[in-house]
Design an enzyme around this catalytic site. Structure first.
Site, PDB file in Angstrom:
ATOM      1  N   GLN A 193     -23.246   2.009  10.205  1.00  0.00           N
ATOM      2  CA  GLN A 193     -23.329   0.615   9.750  1.00  0.00           C
ATOM      3  C   GLN A 193     -22.860  -0.354  10.837  1.00  0.00           C
ATOM      4  O   GLN A 193     -22.928  -1.563  10.641  1.00  0.00           O
ATOM      5  CB  GLN A 193     -22.455   0.421   8.503  1.00  0.00           C
ATOM      6  N   ARG A 219     -18.260  -0.929  -0.675  1.00  0.00           N
ATOM      7  CA  ARG A 219     -18.855  -2.131  -1.265  1.00  0.00           C
ATOM      8  C   ARG A 219     -17.749  -3.128  -1.625  1.00  0.00           C
ATOM      9  O   ARG A 219     -17.663  -3.616  -2.754  1.00  0.00           O
ATOM     10  CB  ARG A 219     -19.669  -1.757  -2.494  1.00  0.00           C
TER      11      ARG A 219
END
Ligand code: CDP
Length: 784
Positions: free
Chosen positions: A221, A368
């Site tokens: 990421q 998240r």
């Protein structure tokens, strides 16, 4: 010159995702799809013990197997000074074990073979002599006198304590508690959960022995940050390292850290002169890669009898696992837990935390979530509900009484955060109206009179996303800013290169829409490139919902920069001064003479064919964005549940989610993000937990034990929105990706606890499985 009248699908349009075309045709390109000539395969041997001295490794039988090319051990890595690597928290982590294993599933050795199955089979032939040691699986046990020392290799470590951290004003908070009519307390545990992306982690490392060029396809990421870490760890020149993160099958924070597998595969490719592929399986992903949460929380709320909040005290025990490897900004040891005062105008707060090593996998990733804001939001929203019960108030009323008011923004919290904008009453009013709160409370009374267990839970969360301003935010010293590059070609089509990377969030569509809004080029004519360090500007990547607040802002700013030049060229074409040019997407017109117009496409062509004397050719630019502040999305979630008193099973009857993420770039994608987040929040609240037995064996190492909600269990969601733009973001947008995962667990738990109010139940720790709810009912009824 022709002008365009077709509506430009910029901000606010639910443009269908451009990237879905390749995904639904099965034409995505994931790391495991990468095939290179002569590629070898790597499998990792993992420790069956949670804590054990490594006496010896005998790899001769594995080495002798046909197809096996090499066996890599910690000793071999040590010869190249690669047995240990730095973590994103500034700690060290073993790449392959040299002294002792510190968690079950830790990387002990790796086999490189010409076939992935041969590599796996060969692991069984490696003989390892372990000497088991005492095991610690909770921070409480880690803190106890005489606890086994986990990090005995560190000269400065004589116990398992990693850090103590405090925020807020202790004296002011003590005074607030002394003045309080009531103090409400809550002890709760936010369990260890796992992001569990559909695609596990892996890489293909390809180091060219002739040129020294290292090309690493990686599930990351944050490819740019990883490239820098690789340069520092391996001592390779950074310009010779190219990290390519192709399509990613989800990340959710799990693909931020550097895992030993990446390092060993790269070292193996370097030593063998061939590409090496490593793809972990599901169990490896669950037991050894970045977990989330694992926070033991104590909270105290000081109140007046009328419900006015006076102060908040919290203390935390953080289980960091065997290596402190979570990616938090270095200034903030427990991430953004400071915003634990939530949506409330809290006059005083004091927050403290202690982190401990345990014999569990490292992680603490922002699943998240922006760096522990999930735990913070959960704690305050649970405390507030219990305060309402204590004072005999309605949980909606106590919130409304204490909300930061709309005209108090920008609002500086007592822990020093400046909330950019908000309308908490507005979001709550809409949620209550949509769910018919008053009607539901009446229905609850009737159902309770019939002996039914009916509950309504609320959560009015404040989120904090967009790390971050360079003064305060960095990961291992690298500032958390993001770049964007935009080039408009002569035909008026564009390429946008961004430093963030999509893992399913639809950036290829929404980031194109930002450019569309600014320059009037249709989104389908703008190609968005990301995930390749050779071809994109530097930036810290995608996690913690930072793409829109930081990378999205960089995109708007670079488009504006390019737009400034476009205006000059338009003035030249229209033969007027720049001040006389107006932009009405996609046309540049002459002030007072709207018929005299050129399109952005005319301007783009002229940038290469007919530009003013003295101007450089071309139409392109770049921009590095340093956000002036974080953005603070918010919302109110309302859940109605019915609990079966016989089985403890609970069912969501209604779930209303009102979110405010400022200006919505693509409303359809925003709704998709919220649906996904609400589903993950439900999974965390209802069914997920990675536990360990006293020997440190990981329970939850597969999807039979660690449950993901399927379409069958997932509640039906009803969404609502308010729009309060961020005043400092160029397009007024705030992030949204994590809001629902942050906000919803407290709403689900509050609903179940509300259902059990008649029994006097004050708390049930997540996950609220039927068994735990049933036990709480039994205990409340005096049963066993
Ligand atoms: O960092 P991450 O992409 O996970 O999160 P985000 O910035 O919240 O964005 C998630 C997706 O929602 C992206 O495609 C955004 O462009 C989109 N989004 C939007 O359309 N409008 C917003 N105000 C926020 C996000």
């Amino acid at each position: 010159m022709a002008t365009e009248t077709e509506e430009i699908r910029g901000i606010g349009h639910s443009v269908r995702r451009k990237e879905d075309d390749r995904f639904v045709r099965g034409r995505g390109n994931y790391v495991d799809d990468v095939q290179l000539p002569g590629m070898l395969h790597m499998a990792i041997l993992r420790s069956p013990y949670a804590h054990a001295k490594l006496n010896s490794i005998d790899a001769s039988a594995a080495q002798a197997m046909p197809g096996v090319v090499a066996v890599v051990t910690g000793d071999l890595m040590a010869q190249h000074n690669l047995a240990w690597m730095p973590t994103l928290s500034g700690d060290t982590q073993a790449v392959l074990v040299t002294d002792k294993v510190r968690f079950q599933g830790q990387e002990v050795a790796a086999v490189i073979a010409d076939d992935p199955y041969v590599a796996k089979d060969a692991l069984e032939k490696i003989e390892v002599d372990y000497e088991p040691l005492g095991v610690v699986v909770t921070p409480q046990a880690a803190a106890a006198d005489g606890a086994p020392l986990i990090r005995d290799e560190k000269d400065d470590q004589s116990d398992n304590h990693i850090y103590h951290w405090e925020s807020g004003d202790k004296d002011a908070t003590d005074r607030a508690f002394a003045d309080a009519d009531r103090v409400v307390t809550l002890d709760t545990f936010y369990p260890r959960s796992h992001p569990s992306p559909l695609e596990t982690c892996g890489c293909v490392a390809d180091v060219d022995p002739a040129t020294g060029q290292a090309t690493i396809y990686m599930t990351s990421q944050a490819p740019h940050a990883i490239r820098t870490v690789f340069a520092l760890v391996a001592g390779l020149p950074e310009e010779n390292i190219r990290i390519i993160s192709p399509d990613l099958g989800g990340g959710f924070g799990n693909k931020v850290p550097v895992y030993p597998g990446y390092v060993v595969a790269t070292a193996a490719s370097l030593l063998l002169g061939k590409p090496v592929k490593w793809i972990e399986d599901r169990t490896e992903n669950l037991i050894s890669t970045g977990f989330a949460r694992d926070f033991h929380m104590h909270g105290e709320l000081a109140l007046k009898d009328d419900g006015t909040m006076l102060g908040l005290r919290t203390s935390l025990l953080a289980d960091e696992g065997a290596f402190h490897a979570d990616a938090q900004p270095s200034k903030f040891k427990v991430g953004l837990f400071h915003i634990v005062t939530g949506s409330y105008d809290m006059p005083a707060a004091h927050v403290e935390a202690d982190g401990y090593y345990t014999n569990k996998a490292p992680g603490g990733v922002a699943y998240r979530c922006s760096f522990r804001v999930t735990e913070a939001s959960f704690l305050i929203e649970r405390l507030v509900q219990n305060a309402a019960y204590e004072l005999g108030m309605d949980p909606a009323d106590i919130r409304k009484k204490n909300f930061i008011d709309k005209d108090q923004f920008p609002y500086e919290s007592v822990t020093g955060f400046v909330y950019d904008s908000g309308d908490y009453h507005g979001a709550m009013d809409l949620a209550l109206e949509k769910i018919d709160y008053a009607g539901l409370r009446e229905e609850q009374k009737r159902e309770r009179a019939d002996g039914k267990l009916w509950g309504i839970g609320l959560a009015s969360f404040t989120e904090v996303v967009g790390a971050g301003p360079h003064k305060d935010y960095d990961i291992i010293g690298i500032k958390m800013n993001d770049g964007a590059e935009l080039r408009i070609h002569p035909t008026g089509k564009a390429i946008l290169k961004i430093s963030s990377i999509t893992q399913g969030q639809g950036h290829e569509t929404t980031f194109a829409q930002i450019v569309s809004e600014e320059l009037g080029i249709q989104p389908e004519d703008i190609k968005v490139m990301h995930g390749d360090t050779d071809n994109t500007p530097y930036g810290l990547g995608t996690y913690a919902s930072r793409s829109t607040p930081v990378s999205g802002a960089a995109t708007a700013m670079v488009a504006r920069r390019v737009g400034e030049k476009a205006r000059k060229i338009a003035a030249h074409l229209l033969e007027v001064s720049e001040e006389d040019v107006e932009f009405h997407r996609p046309n540049y017109t002459v002030k007072g003479a709207p018929d005299r117009a050129v399109t952005i496409q005319d301007v783009a062509f002229a940038a290469y064919t007919n530009f003013p004397d003295g101007m450089e050719a071309g139409l392109e630019g770049n921009y590095y964005y340093d956000p002036p502040n974080l953005t603070f999305p918010f919302g109110t979630y309302a859940v109605a549940v019915e609990v079966d008193p016989e089985t403890g099973e609970w069912q969501v009857k209604r779930m209303v989610a009102v979110d405010d993420c400022g200006v919505r770039i693509n409303p359809m994608i925003v709704e998709g993000q919220i649906h996904g987040g609400l589903t993950e929040g439900y999974g965390i609240a209802a069914m997920q937990q990675i536990t360990f037995d006293e020997d440190g064996n990981c329970i939850g190492s597969n999807f039979l034990d660690y449950l993901l909600p399927t379409a069958v269990e997932t509640p039906r969601f009803e969404l609502g929105e308010t729009v309060t733009p961020s005043p400092h973001h160029p397009i007024g947008a705030k992030g949204v990706g994590e809001s629902a995962t942050v906000g919803s667990p407290a709403a689900y738990v509050n609903a179940v606890v509300d259902a059990l109010q008649p029994l006097g139940v004050k708390n049930i720790d997540m996950p609220l499985t039927s068994a735990t709810v049933w036990e709480a009912i039994q205990a409340a009824q005096g049963g066993s």
